[in-house]
Design a protein around this motif. Sequence first.
Motif, mmCIF file in Angstrom:
data_model
loop_
_atom_site.group_PDB
_atom_site.id
_atom_site.type_symbol
_atom_site.label_atom_id
_atom_site.label_comp_id
_atom_site.label_asym_id
_atom_site.label_seq_id
_atom_site.Cartn_x
_atom_site.Cartn_y
_atom_site.Cartn_z
ATOM 1 N N ARG A 163 1.462 -4.900 -5.633
ATOM 2 C CA ARG A 163 0.740 -4.320 -4.496
ATOM 3 C C ARG A 163 0.452 -2.852 -4.747
ATOM 4 O O ARG A 163 -0.634 -2.348 -4.464
ATOM 5 C CB ARG A 163 1.541 -4.490 -3.210
ATOM 6 C CG ARG A 163 0.803 -4.029 -1.958
ATOM 7 C CD ARG A 163 1.705 -3.990 -0.740
ATOM 8 N NE ARG A 163 2.765 -2.995 -0.822
ATOM 9 C CZ ARG A 163 2.604 -1.680 -0.600
ATOM 10 N NH1 ARG A 163 1.428 -1.201 -0.308
ATOM 11 N NH2 ARG A 163 3.625 -0.869 -0.689
ATOM 12 N N SER B 7 -5.473 -7.777 -5.775
ATOM 13 C CA SER B 7 -6.142 -8.355 -4.612
ATOM 14 C C SER B 7 -5.162 -9.163 -3.759
ATOM 15 O O SER B 7 -4.102 -9.584 -4.234
ATOM 16 C CB SER B 7 -7.281 -9.269 -5.070
ATOM 17 O OG SER B 7 -6.756 -10.430 -5.701
ATOM 18 N N LYS B 8 -5.553 -9.389 -2.508
ATOM 19 C CA LYS B 8 -4.705 -10.195 -1.617
ATOM 20 C C LYS B 8 -4.518 -11.593 -2.175
ATOM 21 O O LYS B 8 -3.460 -12.193 -2.004
ATOM 22 C CB LYS B 8 -5.302 -10.241 -0.207
ATOM 23 C CG LYS B 8 -5.152 -8.934 0.514
ATOM 24 C CD LYS B 8 -5.645 -9.038 1.939
ATOM 25 C CE LYS B 8 -5.480 -7.683 2.615
ATOM 26 N NZ LYS B 8 -5.859 -7.721 4.017
ATOM 27 N N TRP B 9 -5.543 -12.122 -2.828
ATOM 28 C CA TRP B 9 -5.454 -13.451 -3.434
ATOM 29 C C TRP B 9 -4.340 -13.481 -4.490
ATOM 30 O O TRP B 9 -3.496 -14.376 -4.492
ATOM 31 C CB TRP B 9 -6.789 -13.861 -4.051
ATOM 32 C CG TRP B 9 -6.670 -15.001 -5.005
ATOM 33 C CD1 TRP B 9 -6.858 -14.975 -6.349
ATOM 34 C CD2 TRP B 9 -6.312 -16.362 -4.699
ATOM 35 N NE1 TRP B 9 -6.632 -16.214 -6.899
ATOM 36 C CE2 TRP B 9 -6.305 -17.086 -5.902
ATOM 37 C CE3 TRP B 9 -5.979 -17.025 -3.516
ATOM 38 C CZ2 TRP B 9 -5.989 -18.436 -5.970
ATOM 39 C CZ3 TRP B 9 -5.674 -18.384 -3.591
ATOM 40 C CH2 TRP B 9 -5.684 -19.071 -4.802
ATOM 41 N N HIS B 10 -4.326 -12.478 -5.386
ATOM 42 C CA HIS B 10 -3.300 -12.440 -6.424
ATOM 43 C C HIS B 10 -1.914 -12.211 -5.833
ATOM 44 O O HIS B 10 -0.936 -12.817 -6.276
ATOM 45 C CB HIS B 10 -3.625 -11.362 -7.463
ATOM 46 C CG HIS B 10 -4.753 -11.739 -8.355
ATOM 47 N ND1 HIS B 10 -5.982 -11.141 -8.295
ATOM 48 C CD2 HIS B 10 -4.843 -12.687 -9.327
ATOM 49 C CE1 HIS B 10 -6.783 -11.686 -9.186
ATOM 50 N NE2 HIS B 10 -6.119 -12.634 -9.834
ATOM 51 N N HIS C 172 -4.469 -8.162 -14.745
ATOM 52 C CA HIS C 172 -5.053 -7.100 -13.926
ATOM 53 C C HIS C 172 -5.047 -5.773 -14.685
ATOM 54 O O HIS C 172 -6.057 -5.068 -14.726
ATOM 55 C CB HIS C 172 -4.279 -6.961 -12.611
ATOM 56 C CG HIS C 172 -4.691 -5.779 -11.799
ATOM 57 N ND1 HIS C 172 -5.795 -5.799 -10.970
ATOM 58 C CD2 HIS C 172 -4.168 -4.525 -11.696
ATOM 59 C CE1 HIS C 172 -5.925 -4.613 -10.396
ATOM 60 N NE2 HIS C 172 -4.946 -3.820 -10.820
ATOM 61 N N HIS D 130 -8.303 -3.624 -15.620
ATOM 62 C CA HIS D 130 -8.566 -2.409 -14.850
ATOM 63 C C HIS D 130 -7.931 -1.142 -15.431
ATOM 64 O O HIS D 130 -8.331 -0.039 -15.076
ATOM 65 C CB HIS D 130 -8.101 -2.596 -13.407
ATOM 66 C CG HIS D 130 -8.820 -3.696 -12.706
ATOM 67 N ND1 HIS D 130 -10.130 -3.607 -12.294
ATOM 68 C CD2 HIS D 130 -8.423 -4.947 -12.369
ATOM 69 C CE1 HIS D 130 -10.502 -4.735 -11.721
ATOM 70 N NE2 HIS D 130 -9.477 -5.568 -11.758
#
Length: 138
Positions: free
Chosen positions: A76, A81-84, A125, A129
């Motif tokens: 977090r 993302s909220k999905w991950h 991620h 990124h």
Amino acid sequence: MESPERPQTLSLQLPTGTDPASIRARVEAVELLLERSFRIPGVNVPIGLDAIIGLVPVIGDFVTTALGAYIVWEARNLGLSKWHLTRMGANVAFDTVLGLVPIVGDAADFVFRSNTRNLRIIKKHLDKHHPETRVIEG
């Protein structure tokens, strides 16, 4: 008179920063500790504290759940993302529910490694990124 040799100690210093490279190092260290810190002699199967602490009924499962939740918390902080985050939380929850079942849950720790799955999500991620955090393993 010679002084006796001091036993060597192994120390591990983890970075305390909030930058992606520091978070990656901490998450990798926690995953290693929980999933692959020991090898079973003879069969050479890696196990970690997740499987060992999980042998203690109820309390062990909640301790390992808290450590798994720490990995999700760090994810977090990285801005996943909220999905991950939901997928990662589901991995930890599934591992917890399995762990509550006597014997079956202990055996499941060898097959379903939620922390390794969550580390894989974080690494994807970070590689996308924050490619500067990528570590080339040799």
